[in-house]
Design a protein around this motif. Structure first.
Motif, mmCIF file in Angstrom:
data_model
loop_
_atom_site.group_PDB
_atom_site.id
_atom_site.type_symbol
_atom_site.label_atom_id
_atom_site.label_comp_id
_atom_site.label_asym_id
_atom_site.label_seq_id
_atom_site.Cartn_x
_atom_site.Cartn_y
_atom_site.Cartn_z
ATOM 1 N N SER A 122 -4.403 56.406 46.863
ATOM 2 C CA SER A 122 -3.717 56.151 45.598
ATOM 3 C C SER A 122 -3.768 54.671 45.227
ATOM 4 N N GLY A 123 -4.154 54.407 43.988
ATOM 5 C CA GLY A 123 -4.178 53.033 43.504
ATOM 6 C C GLY A 123 -5.500 52.316 43.684
ATOM 7 N N ILE A 124 -6.461 52.940 44.348
ATOM 8 C CA ILE A 124 -7.770 52.315 44.541
ATOM 9 C C ILE A 124 -8.798 53.028 43.671
ATOM 10 N N GLY A 125 -9.401 52.276 42.763
ATOM 11 C CA GLY A 125 -10.447 52.811 41.905
ATOM 12 C C GLY A 125 -11.810 52.434 42.420
ATOM 13 N N PRO A 126 -12.859 52.843 41.713
ATOM 14 C CA PRO A 126 -14.224 52.572 42.200
ATOM 15 C C PRO A 126 -14.559 51.089 42.313
ATOM 16 N N LYS A 127 -14.087 50.272 41.371
ATOM 17 C CA LYS A 127 -14.380 48.843 41.444
ATOM 18 C C LYS A 127 -13.722 48.208 42.663
ATOM 19 N N THR A 151 -5.779 42.992 54.326
ATOM 20 C CA THR A 151 -5.279 42.178 53.213
ATOM 21 C C THR A 151 -6.203 41.004 52.891
ATOM 22 N N GLN A 152 -7.184 40.754 53.744
ATOM 23 C CA GLN A 152 -8.168 39.711 53.454
ATOM 24 C C GLN A 152 -9.280 40.218 52.545
ATOM 25 N N LEU A 153 -9.338 41.536 52.330
ATOM 26 C CA LEU A 153 -10.351 42.108 51.455
ATOM 27 C C LEU A 153 -9.934 41.944 49.998
ATOM 28 N N LYS A 199 -0.432 43.798 50.608
ATOM 29 C CA LYS A 199 0.218 44.427 51.759
ATOM 30 C C LYS A 199 0.466 45.915 51.528
ATOM 31 N N LYS A 200 0.961 46.278 50.339
ATOM 32 C CA LYS A 200 1.266 47.680 50.068
ATOM 33 C C LYS A 200 -0.001 48.529 50.039
ATOM 34 N N THR A 201 -1.063 47.980 49.452
ATOM 35 C CA THR A 201 -2.329 48.723 49.409
ATOM 36 C C THR A 201 -2.884 48.909 50.815
ATOM 37 N N ALA A 202 -2.805 47.874 51.635
ATOM 38 C CA ALA A 202 -3.271 47.967 53.018
ATOM 39 C C ALA A 202 -2.493 49.049 53.764
ATOM 40 N N GLN A 203 -1.194 49.115 53.538
ATOM 41 C CA GLN A 203 -0.367 50.121 54.198
ATOM 42 C C GLN A 203 -0.750 51.531 53.759
ATOM 43 N N ARG A 204 -1.070 51.693 52.462
ATOM 44 C CA ARG A 204 -1.492 53.009 51.965
ATOM 45 C C ARG A 204 -2.840 53.407 52.564
ATOM 46 N N ILE A 205 -3.753 52.448 52.652
ATOM 47 C CA ILE A 205 -5.070 52.728 53.238
ATOM 48 C C ILE A 205 -4.909 53.218 54.674
ATOM 49 N N ILE A 206 -4.101 52.518 55.445
ATOM 50 C CA ILE A 206 -3.882 52.889 56.846
ATOM 51 C C ILE A 206 -3.228 54.264 56.947
ATOM 52 N N GLU A 223 -4.965 50.080 62.597
ATOM 53 C CA GLU A 223 -3.829 49.686 61.748
ATOM 54 C C GLU A 223 -3.712 48.164 61.645
ATOM 55 N N ASP A 224 -4.852 47.512 61.461
ATOM 56 C CA ASP A 224 -4.903 46.050 61.343
ATOM 57 C C ASP A 224 -4.656 45.653 59.888
#
Length: 205
Positions: free
Chosen positions: A78-83, A110-112, A117-124, A104-105
């Motif tokens: 959620s929240g990540i589009g193709p770009k 978050t360096q990408l 932080k929230k997006t990284a948590q959703r990805i994990i 779970e790094d």
């Protein structure tokens, strides 16, 4: 669905390449356009994901199927589009990104580009179980195929795979549910129970 384009690279910009396929120019958005400079005016094959929504349609291209696999996983968050997904692949080493998700790094993610932080948590949260068990040194699809072959070596495993295919589920979804049901398959649970459990797992996904 356009699985790949094969033709002559005739133009390159900051976001994409133009591939001449039998007189038709396809614009393909790629993670690292500079990679294609040596291929200008040369034949090239690019694996693609055909992205469609009401107000936008585009082709996103990758050097190999592993990059495309990760791109599709990221699109499911959620929240990540193709770009955004393309930028992450372009800035991070494929194996490092997968390993960061599995371990779970959050700091690495978050360096990408565009990943807070929230997006990284959703990805994990969404992807850690989907990448666990994959080899970070070998071909992802070879590893997945070997794991799946071990699971479906029994009759029930094979029958379950075919049943899910007939219901319209994709290979990636089937692989994940076969892996989750491996203990039951090896135990010899009846096929009807396996199908019921598989559908419940897929609905939760």
């Amino acid at each position: 669905m356009i699985d790949f384009v094969q033709g002559i690279v005739v133009d390159i910009d900051e976001e994409s390449v133009i591939v001449n396929v039998n007189g038709v120019g396809y614009q393909v958005f790629v993670p690292r356009p500079e990679f294609y400079h040596p291929k200008l005016n040369q034949p090239c094959l690019i694996y693609t994901h055909h992205y469609m929504r009401e107000d936008w349609m585009g082709l996103y291209g990758f050097q190999n199927k592993e990059e495309r696999y990760l791109f599709r996983l990221l699109l499911g968050v959620s929240g990540i589009g193709p770009k955004g997904a393309l930028a992450m692949i372009g800035q991070g080493n494929l194996n490092q990104v997968i390993q960061a998700i599995a371990s779970e790094d959050e700091k690495f993610l978050t360096q990408l580009p565009g990943v807070g932080k929230k997006t990284a948590q959703r990805i994990i949260l969404d992807l850690k179980d989907k990448v666990k068990g994959l080899s970070f040194r070998g071909n992802l699809f070879d590893i997945m195929k070997r794991k799946e072959e071990g699971i479906i070596s029994t009759k029930h495993g094979s029958d379950l795979k075919e049943a899910l295919k007939s219901l319209g589920y994709h290979d990636q979804e089937i692989h994940q549910v076969l892996k989750s049901l491996q203990p039951l398959i090896e135990k010899g649970e009846p096929l009807d129970r396996l199908i019921k459990q598989a559908l419940q797992n897929l609905m939760r996904e």
